[in-house]
Scaffold this motif. Structure first.
Motif, PDB file in Angstrom:
ATOM      1  N   SER A  74       0.711  -1.125   0.054  1.00  0.00           N
ATOM      2  CA  SER A  74      -0.032  -0.023  -0.046  1.00  0.00           C
ATOM      3  C   SER A  74       0.860   1.305   0.163  1.00  0.00           C
ATOM      4  CB  SER A  74      -0.785  -0.044   1.166  1.00  0.00           C
ATOM      5  OG  SER A  74      -0.234  -0.056   2.519  1.00  0.00           O
TER       6      SER A  74
ATOM      7  N   ARG B  63      -3.685   9.785  -0.615  1.00  0.00           N
ATOM      8  CA  ARG B  63      -4.934   9.624  -1.068  1.00  0.00           C
ATOM      9  C   ARG B  63      -4.952   9.763  -2.612  1.00  0.00           C
ATOM     10  NH1 ARG B  63      -8.395  10.188   3.018  1.00  0.00           N
ATOM     11  NH2 ARG B  63      -7.533  11.238   5.016  1.00  0.00           N
ATOM     12  N   TYR B  64      -6.103   8.950  -2.908  1.00  0.00           N
ATOM     13  CA  TYR B  64      -6.215   8.811  -4.406  1.00  0.00           C
ATOM     14  C   TYR B  64      -6.314  10.269  -4.999  1.00  0.00           C
ATOM     15  CZ  TYR B  64      -7.152   3.855  -3.738  1.00  0.00           C
ATOM     16  OH  TYR B  64      -6.801   2.605  -3.297  1.00  0.00           O
TER      17      TYR B  64
ATOM     18  N   GLU C  39      -4.922   2.241   0.457  1.00  0.00           N
ATOM     19  CA  GLU C  39      -4.895   1.030   1.364  1.00  0.00           C
ATOM     20  C   GLU C  39      -5.129  -0.022   0.651  1.00  0.00           C
ATOM     21  OE1 GLU C  39      -5.392   2.603   5.768  1.00  0.00           O
ATOM     22  OE2 GLU C  39      -7.163   2.151   4.729  1.00  0.00           O
TER      23      GLU C  39
ATOM     24  N   ASN D  33     -15.327  -0.400  -3.432  1.00  0.00           N
ATOM     25  CA  ASN D  33     -15.865   0.113  -2.189  1.00  0.00           C
ATOM     26  C   ASN D  33     -15.123   1.599  -2.008  1.00  0.00           C
ATOM     27  OD1 ASN D  33     -17.970  -1.508  -1.662  1.00  0.00           O
ATOM     28  ND2 ASN D  33     -16.365  -3.023  -0.763  1.00  0.00           N
ATOM     29  N   ALA D  34     -14.004   1.519  -2.631  1.00  0.00           N
ATOM     30  CA  ALA D  34     -13.122   2.934  -2.436  1.00  0.00           C
ATOM     31  C   ALA D  34     -13.638   4.056  -3.191  1.00  0.00           C
ATOM     32  CB  ALA D  34     -11.646   2.621  -2.852  1.00  0.00           C
ATOM     33  N   LYS D  35     -13.541   5.165  -2.262  1.00  0.00           N
ATOM     34  CA  LYS D  35     -13.755   6.513  -3.103  1.00  0.00           C
ATOM     35  C   LYS D  35     -12.607   7.311  -3.511  1.00  0.00           C
ATOM     36  CE  LYS D  35     -18.360   6.911  -0.517  1.00  0.00           C
ATOM     37  NZ  LYS D  35     -18.191   5.577  -0.063  1.00  0.00           N
TER      38      LYS D  35
ATOM     39  N   GLN E  41      -0.255   3.944   1.997  1.00  0.00           N
ATOM     40  CA  GLN E  41      -1.345   4.489   3.094  1.00  0.00           C
ATOM     41  C   GLN E  41      -1.355   5.879   3.408  1.00  0.00           C
ATOM     42  OE1 GLN E  41      -1.441   2.006   6.465  1.00  0.00           O
ATOM     43  NE2 GLN E  41       0.995   2.111   6.792  1.00  0.00           N
TER      44      GLN E  41
ATOM     45  N   ASP F  94     -10.608  -1.384  -5.964  1.00  0.00           N
ATOM     46  CA  ASP F  94     -11.770  -1.816  -4.901  1.00  0.00           C
ATOM     47  C   ASP F  94     -12.949  -0.949  -5.305  1.00  0.00           C
ATOM     48  OD1 ASP F  94     -12.850  -1.971  -2.612  1.00  0.00           O
ATOM     49  OD2 ASP F  94     -11.598  -1.270  -1.172  1.00  0.00           O
TER      50      ASP F  94
ATOM     51  N   ASP G  28     -10.172   8.448  -0.709  1.00  0.00           N
ATOM     52  CA  ASP G  28      -9.806   7.647   0.543  1.00  0.00           C
ATOM     53  C   ASP G  28      -8.382   7.438   0.378  1.00  0.00           C
ATOM     54  OD1 ASP G  28     -12.399   7.027   1.319  1.00  0.00           O
ATOM     55  OD2 ASP G  28     -12.266   5.033   0.391  1.00  0.00           O
ATOM     56  N   LEU G  29      -7.680   7.103   1.461  1.00  0.00           N
ATOM     57  CA  LEU G  29      -6.246   6.838   1.602  1.00  0.00           C
ATOM     58  C   LEU G  29      -6.069   5.372   0.661  1.00  0.00           C
ATOM     59  CD1 LEU G  29      -5.751   6.948   5.428  1.00  0.00           C
ATOM     60  CD2 LEU G  29      -5.022   8.420   3.695  1.00  0.00           C
TER      61      LEU G  29
ATOM     62  N   GLN H 156     -10.410   7.290 -11.025  1.00  0.00           N
ATOM     63  CA  GLN H 156     -11.568   6.520 -10.059  1.00  0.00           C
ATOM     64  C   GLN H 156     -11.864   5.172 -11.150  1.00  0.00           C
ATOM     65  OE1 GLN H 156     -13.711   7.323  -7.218  1.00  0.00           O
ATOM     66  NE2 GLN H 156     -13.989   4.930  -7.286  1.00  0.00           N
TER      67      GLN H 156
END
Length: 245
Positions: free
Chosen positions: A54, A59-60, A91, A83-85, A56, A81, A88-89, A75
């Motif tokens: 990662s 952020r994206y 990870e 579920n990732a926004k 971590q 992932d 988000d970090l 994105q």
């Protein structure tokens, strides 16, 4: 005396790392202002490294903004992932317990790896894997002997084989790896692979210090201000002392 002792202890980690690098390092010659290189490095990292490692502390959204990737493309293409926004970090989803079982230890976070190891070390390391059937993942590394990591870029480079040289030591003649050759099955030729690794290292160097270019630019402005300020101060001093004398 105490001051110098503290300085020496502060330098010990870097001295130890330098002492452990018995292999001459190749120059990465990164360019943090090359956004195309950073974008390709981000793509390579997300596709080949992020499954285990990662970043971590990033952020994206910040990464996309810094290196010129539109947020919707980030994105859609570089966030795997569902579920990732975008805010988000970065990870990954691999559990530490499973990673320790598979690799012997959880793969480290790579946000600061370029600051810890150095860009030249990373560039040389990623180009120094070679086939070694005695190792758990079938590969070893000239820079990092007995490495516990698979050669994740093998499909790009091809199967690397070692070039040995006999060297005489106190314990007799030993075979030492002095180079790497590939079998030509990779997607990239040697020059293209080196360029891809340079892009990946460029991205990791950016990750470790995202404001490096801004800091350097600000430093020139500060130096310019100090020069002008010094000239003004000298002129004021001369004007003041001229009346005094």
């Amino acid at each position: 005396m105490k001051k110098w002792i503290l300085v020496l202890f502060a330098m010990l980690p870097s001295l130890a790392m330098a002492a452990g690098a018995n292999v001459p390092l190749d120059k990465a010659n990164n360019d943090l202002s090359d956004q195309a290189s950073l974008q390709n490095g981000a793509k390579l990292f997300m596709n080949y490294c992020f499954a285990c490692h990662s970043t971590q502390y990033q952020r994206y959204e910040r990464v996309a903004t810094d290196i010129g990737i539109p947020l919707d493309l980030m994105q859609e293409n570089l966030i795997f992932d569902s579920n990732a926004k975008i805010g988000d970090l970065m990870e990954n989803a691999i559990p530490d317990a499973m990673a320790a079982k598979w690799f012997g230890a959880p793969p480290p976070d790579l946000t600061l790896v370029a600051r810890v190891r150095g860009a030249d070390w990373l560039y040389t390391y990623l180009r120094s894997f070679y086939a070694d059937p005695s190792r758990p993942f079938g590969v070893n590394n000239v820079v990092f002997p007995s490495v516990g990591m698979p050669h994740v870029l093998e499909e790009l480079q091809g199967i690397p084989t070692p070039v040995y040289e006999t060297q005489t030591t106190e314990n007799g003649d030993v075979q030492v790896v002095v180079g790497i050759e590939t079998n030509g099955t990779g997607e990239l030729n040697a020059e293209e692979y080196d360029s891809a690794v340079r892009d990946l290292v460029n991205f990791l160097e950016y990750s470790g210090d995202p404001v490096k270019l801004e800091r350097h630019t600000l430093g020139w402005w500060v130096m310019g201000f100090l020069v002008i300020f010094t000239i003004v101060v000298v002129l004021l001093k001369k004007e003041y002392w001229r009346d005094v004398h």
